[in-house]
Design a protein around this motif. Structure first.
Motif, short mmCIF file in Angstrom:
data_model
loop_
_atom_site.label_atom_id
_atom_site.label_comp_id
_atom_site.label_asym_id
_atom_site.label_seq_id
_atom_site.Cartn_x
_atom_site.Cartn_y
_atom_site.Cartn_z
N ASN A 1 46.74 -68.87 2.06
CA ASN A 1 46.41 -67.66 1.30
C ASN A 1 45.55 -66.73 2.15
OD1 ASN A 1 46.34 -65.97 -0.98
ND2 ASN A 1 44.41 -66.84 -1.67
N LEU A 2 46.08 -66.33 3.30
CA LEU A 2 45.35 -65.44 4.18
C LEU A 2 45.33 -64.03 3.61
CD1 LEU A 2 46.66 -66.57 7.70
CD2 LEU A 2 44.63 -67.36 6.47
N THR A 3 44.33 -63.25 4.03
CA THR A 3 44.24 -61.88 3.58
C THR A 3 45.48 -61.09 4.00
OG1 THR A 3 42.98 -61.39 5.58
CG2 THR A 3 41.73 -61.80 3.57
N ASN A 4 45.94 -60.20 3.15
CA ASN A 4 47.16 -59.44 3.40
C ASN A 4 46.82 -57.96 3.65
OD1 ASN A 4 49.63 -57.90 3.04
ND2 ASN A 4 50.51 -59.74 2.15
N PRO A 5 47.03 -57.46 4.88
CA PRO A 5 46.67 -56.07 5.17
C PRO A 5 47.50 -55.05 4.40
CG PRO A 5 47.85 -57.06 7.02
CD PRO A 5 47.53 -58.17 6.07
N TRP A 6 48.78 -55.38 4.12
CA TRP A 6 49.62 -54.44 3.38
C TRP A 6 49.14 -54.28 1.94
CZ3 TRP A 6 52.47 -51.21 5.94
CH2 TRP A 6 52.99 -51.57 7.18
N HIS A 7 48.72 -55.39 1.33
CA HIS A 7 48.19 -55.30 -0.02
C HIS A 7 46.94 -54.44 -0.07
CE1 HIS A 7 50.23 -59.35 -1.33
NE2 HIS A 7 51.09 -58.35 -1.19
N ALA A 8 46.04 -54.66 0.88
CA ALA A 8 44.79 -53.89 0.91
C ALA A 8 45.07 -52.42 1.15
CB ALA A 8 43.87 -54.44 1.99
N ALA A 9 45.99 -52.12 2.08
CA ALA A 9 46.31 -50.72 2.39
C ALA A 9 46.94 -50.04 1.18
CB ALA A 9 47.26 -50.67 3.59
N GLY A 10 47.89 -50.72 0.54
CA GLY A 10 48.54 -50.13 -0.63
C GLY A 10 47.58 -49.90 -1.78
N SER B 99 43.91 -56.35 8.98
CA SER B 99 44.74 -56.97 10.02
C SER B 99 43.86 -57.68 11.05
CB SER B 99 45.60 -55.91 10.72
OG SER B 99 46.59 -55.41 9.86
N THR B 100 42.75 -57.06 11.40
CA THR B 100 41.81 -57.69 12.33
C THR B 100 41.26 -58.98 11.75
OG1 THR B 100 41.20 -55.53 13.23
CG2 THR B 100 39.68 -57.35 13.63
N GLN B 101 40.92 -58.94 10.46
CA GLN B 101 40.42 -60.14 9.80
C GLN B 101 41.49 -61.23 9.78
OE1 GLN B 101 39.01 -59.48 5.81
NE2 GLN B 101 39.04 -61.66 5.30
N ARG B 102 42.72 -60.84 9.48
CA ARG B 102 43.82 -61.81 9.42
C ARG B 102 44.08 -62.42 10.80
NH1 ARG B 102 48.07 -62.39 5.62
NH2 ARG B 102 49.94 -63.38 6.44
N ASP B 103 44.03 -61.60 11.84
CA ASP B 103 44.22 -62.11 13.20
C ASP B 103 43.14 -63.13 13.55
OD1 ASP B 103 46.43 -60.51 13.49
OD2 ASP B 103 45.39 -58.94 14.62
N SER B 104 41.92 -62.85 13.15
CA SER B 104 40.82 -63.78 13.41
C SER B 104 41.03 -65.09 12.67
CB SER B 104 39.48 -63.15 12.99
OG SER B 104 39.21 -61.98 13.75
N GLU B 105 41.48 -64.99 11.41
CA GLU B 105 41.75 -66.20 10.63
C GLU B 105 42.85 -67.04 11.28
OE1 GLU B 105 40.60 -64.48 6.18
OE2 GLU B 105 42.68 -64.47 6.88
N ARG B 106 43.89 -66.38 11.73
CA ARG B 106 44.99 -67.11 12.37
C ARG B 106 44.54 -67.78 13.66
NH1 ARG B 106 49.82 -62.62 11.52
NH2 ARG B 106 50.65 -63.46 9.54
N ALA C 167 45.32 -46.45 6.25
CA ALA C 167 45.30 -46.86 7.66
C ALA C 167 44.04 -47.66 7.98
CB ALA C 167 45.38 -45.62 8.56
N GLY C 168 42.91 -47.21 7.47
CA GLY C 168 41.66 -47.92 7.73
C GLY C 168 41.67 -49.33 7.18
N GLU C 169 42.16 -49.48 5.94
CA GLU C 169 42.22 -50.82 5.33
C GLU C 169 43.20 -51.71 6.09
OE1 GLU C 169 40.79 -52.59 2.86
OE2 GLU C 169 39.27 -51.02 2.77
N TYR C 170 44.33 -51.14 6.49
CA TYR C 170 45.32 -51.94 7.20
C TYR C 170 44.74 -52.47 8.51
CZ TYR C 170 49.54 -53.44 9.56
OH TYR C 170 50.46 -54.20 10.21
N VAL C 171 44.10 -51.60 9.27
CA VAL C 171 43.53 -52.01 10.55
C VAL C 171 42.42 -53.05 10.33
CG1 VAL C 171 42.17 -51.23 12.52
CG2 VAL C 171 44.12 -49.88 11.73
N SER C 172 41.56 -52.80 9.36
CA SER C 172 40.43 -53.70 9.12
C SER C 172 40.89 -55.09 8.70
CB SER C 172 39.52 -53.10 8.05
OG SER C 172 38.50 -53.99 7.69
#
Length: 237
Positions: free
Chosen positions: A146-155, A77-84, A70-75
């Motif tokens: 090639n944006l960061t992927n929250p699902w990959h990091a969480a998994g 995801s925030t980074q990915r939102d900023s990149e977008r 959960a922590g990795e997904y949230v973190s």
């Protein structure tokens, strides 16, 4: 043979993604090893009940794995939102002021050491090929494809945590009562040395420093939880 052979150096576009996976995986494994070892060692110092120790370890494994994911997904995801958001802004700027953006890109390449003429030529060539990618890389350090992927990091974090947590849980569960804490400490130290070596080799960083940092942190955590468990056991007893 040239003096500097850089064939082993990573230059492809997936470097950022691999480093993100490495960071999440190593962090998850280390946290799984240390946190679960801390729980079971602390419990073992307070009680001789093997079933209670195993139950505590399993609970620590499950809670820790979900927390890491959960922590990795949230973190991320925030980074990915900023990149977008940054890419969206860059698209708008390219649409509203293409000449100004071309000049900005030229100046960025000049700042990197190119002559004015070469910087202009490079900026024009890259803009003609893919203006957004050129500006995103030069200005933001982002690859739009090639944006960061929250699902990959969480998994990666969750799986690594579980793998790391299994070692101290199994060690303390099946070791003789008289030596189970000692065996667990030794096995955890060895596992942390291994994860430190792996992370250093994959990240091309100094190996001794990574191993020392991992082992010292893990031993300190177990020492603290052992002392707390011993004090609580005495007070409750």
């Amino acid at each position: 043979m040239t003096e500097h052979d850089d064939r082993d150096e990573p230059h492809d576009d997936s470097v950022g993604a691999r480093l993100n996976w490495l960071r999440a995986g190593v962090l998850g494994a280390n946290d799984g090893i240390v946190s679960t070892a801390g729980v079971v060692v602390g419990f073992a110092s307070a009680s001789n009940d093997r079933a209670a120790i195993i139950l505590a370890g399993v609970a620590a494994l499950a809670a820790g794995a979900m927390s890491m994911a959960a922590g990795e997904y949230v973190s991320v995801s925030t980074q990915r939102d900023s990149e977008r958001a940054l890419i969206k802004l860059e698209k708008q700027e390219l649409r509203d002021d293409p000449d100004g953006e071309l000049e900005e890109l030229t100046q960025l390449y000049e700042a990197k050491g190119m002559s004015r003429g070469l910087a202009v030529e490079v900026a024009r060539e890259l803009t003609a090929h893919d203006a957004l990618a050129a500006h995103a890389e030069a200005e933001l350090g982002i690859d739009p494809g090639n944006l960061t992927n929250p699902w990959h990091a969480a998994g990666a974090s969750m799986v690594a945590f579980v793998v790391g947590a299994i070692l101290p849980l199994l060690t303390i569960s099946f070791s003789p009562e008289s030596v189970r804490i000692h065996v667990t400490v030794v096995s955890v130290a060895a596992a942390l040395a291994l994860t430190g070596w792996v992370s250093a080799r994959m990240g091309k960083s100094p190996v001794p420093r990574a191993i020392a940092r991992n082992v010292a942190g893990g031993l300190a955590a177990m020492a603290v939880t052992y002392a707390i468990g011993a004090l609580v056991g005495v007070s409750l007893g």
